[in-house]
Motif scaffolding. Sequence first.
Motif, PDB file in Angstrom:
ATOM      1  N   SER A  95     -48.494  73.328 -94.888  1.00  0.00           N
ATOM      2  CA  SER A  95     -47.745  73.097 -96.119  1.00  0.00           C
ATOM      3  C   SER A  95     -48.447  73.676 -97.332  1.00  0.00           C
ATOM      4  CB  SER A  95     -47.528  71.590 -96.327  1.00  0.00           C
ATOM      5  OG  SER A  95     -48.751  70.956 -96.662  1.00  0.00           O
TER       6      SER A  95
ATOM      7  N   GLU B 101     -48.062  72.895-105.368  1.00  0.00           N
ATOM      8  CA  GLU B 101     -47.105  72.419-104.357  1.00  0.00           C
ATOM      9  C   GLU B 101     -46.850  70.924-104.498  1.00  0.00           C
ATOM     10  OE1 GLU B 101     -45.361  74.547-101.938  1.00  0.00           O
ATOM     11  OE2 GLU B 101     -46.062  75.675-103.683  1.00  0.00           O
ATOM     12  N   ARG B 102     -47.906  70.158-104.769  1.00  0.00           N
ATOM     13  CA  ARG B 102     -47.747  68.702-104.937  1.00  0.00           C
ATOM     14  C   ARG B 102     -46.906  68.409-106.176  1.00  0.00           C
ATOM     15  NH1 ARG B 102     -48.772  64.064-102.899  1.00  0.00           N
ATOM     16  NH2 ARG B 102     -49.930  64.893-101.172  1.00  0.00           N
TER      17      ARG B 102
ATOM     18  N   CYS C 195     -50.889  72.116 -98.706  1.00  0.00           N
ATOM     19  CA  CYS C 195     -51.219  70.919 -99.478  1.00  0.00           C
ATOM     20  C   CYS C 195     -52.505  70.288 -98.984  1.00  0.00           C
ATOM     21  CB  CYS C 195     -50.077  69.916 -99.352  1.00  0.00           C
ATOM     22  SG  CYS C 195     -48.500  70.549 -99.963  1.00  0.00           S
ATOM     23  N   TYR C 196     -52.903  69.216 -99.633  1.00  0.00           N
ATOM     24  CA  TYR C 196     -54.031  68.422 -99.182  1.00  0.00           C
ATOM     25  C   TYR C 196     -53.777  66.972 -99.556  1.00  0.00           C
ATOM     26  CZ  TYR C 196     -55.808  68.382-103.973  1.00  0.00           C
ATOM     27  OH  TYR C 196     -55.950  68.195-105.312  1.00  0.00           O
TER      28      TYR C 196
ATOM     29  N   CYS D 162     -45.218  68.653-100.910  1.00  0.00           N
ATOM     30  CA  CYS D 162     -46.264  68.225 -99.985  1.00  0.00           C
ATOM     31  C   CYS D 162     -45.836  67.004 -99.179  1.00  0.00           C
ATOM     32  CB  CYS D 162     -47.534  67.883-100.761  1.00  0.00           C
ATOM     33  SG  CYS D 162     -48.314  69.337-101.497  1.00  0.00           S
TER      34      CYS D 162
ATOM     35  N   PRO E 120     -52.380  74.145-103.724  1.00  0.00           N
ATOM     36  CA  PRO E 120     -52.132  72.751-103.338  1.00  0.00           C
ATOM     37  C   PRO E 120     -51.663  71.886-104.514  1.00  0.00           C
ATOM     38  CG  PRO E 120     -54.160  73.515-102.342  1.00  0.00           C
ATOM     39  CD  PRO E 120     -53.715  74.584-103.296  1.00  0.00           C
ATOM     40  N   ASP E 121     -52.281  72.061-105.673  1.00  0.00           N
ATOM     41  CA  ASP E 121     -51.880  71.275-106.840  1.00  0.00           C
ATOM     42  C   ASP E 121     -50.462  71.632-107.272  1.00  0.00           C
ATOM     43  OD1 ASP E 121     -54.320  69.882-107.032  1.00  0.00           O
ATOM     44  OD2 ASP E 121     -55.227  71.557-108.124  1.00  0.00           O
TER      45      ASP E 121
END
Length: 140
Positions: A5, A37-38, A7-8, A43, A34-35
């Motif tokens: 994804s 996408e969130r 993400c984390y 995410c 990741p930031d």
Amino acid sequence: MLAFSGCYFGGGEKERQELGEIRKRWTTLPDLSPDGERKRGKCPLTPHEVGLMLRALGFANDTYLYVASGEIYGGDETMQPLKDLFPNIYTKEMLAGEELKPFLPFSSRLAAIDYIVCDESNVFVTNNNGNMAKILAGRR
């Protein structure tokens, strides 16, 4: 799923590095923030976020949860906040034990078991937008 994804789960630099290494194995994956996408809501929910959502929807802490997936990134440590909210959490490995052995070499058969359990459940909630979730949502 988390690595794919982009993400984390907020586990710091170690998590970012590990997921980044997993993503490098697939050259076709896009380079995602990741930031970003969130913030865009793309995410998967963390186990803690799933627990908060279920609680907000009115589910009590004596509700039984079946976690349909492979290994959860971060393992027990990542799952603990959800277990604190909903202690009755089960997986196919916990429920089937030795009966699961013939299926272990076949990821598609393991996914089929998850599908059947989710399809037969009273409620189905997903934390991602994968194919299984889409098929189950359509069927239900």
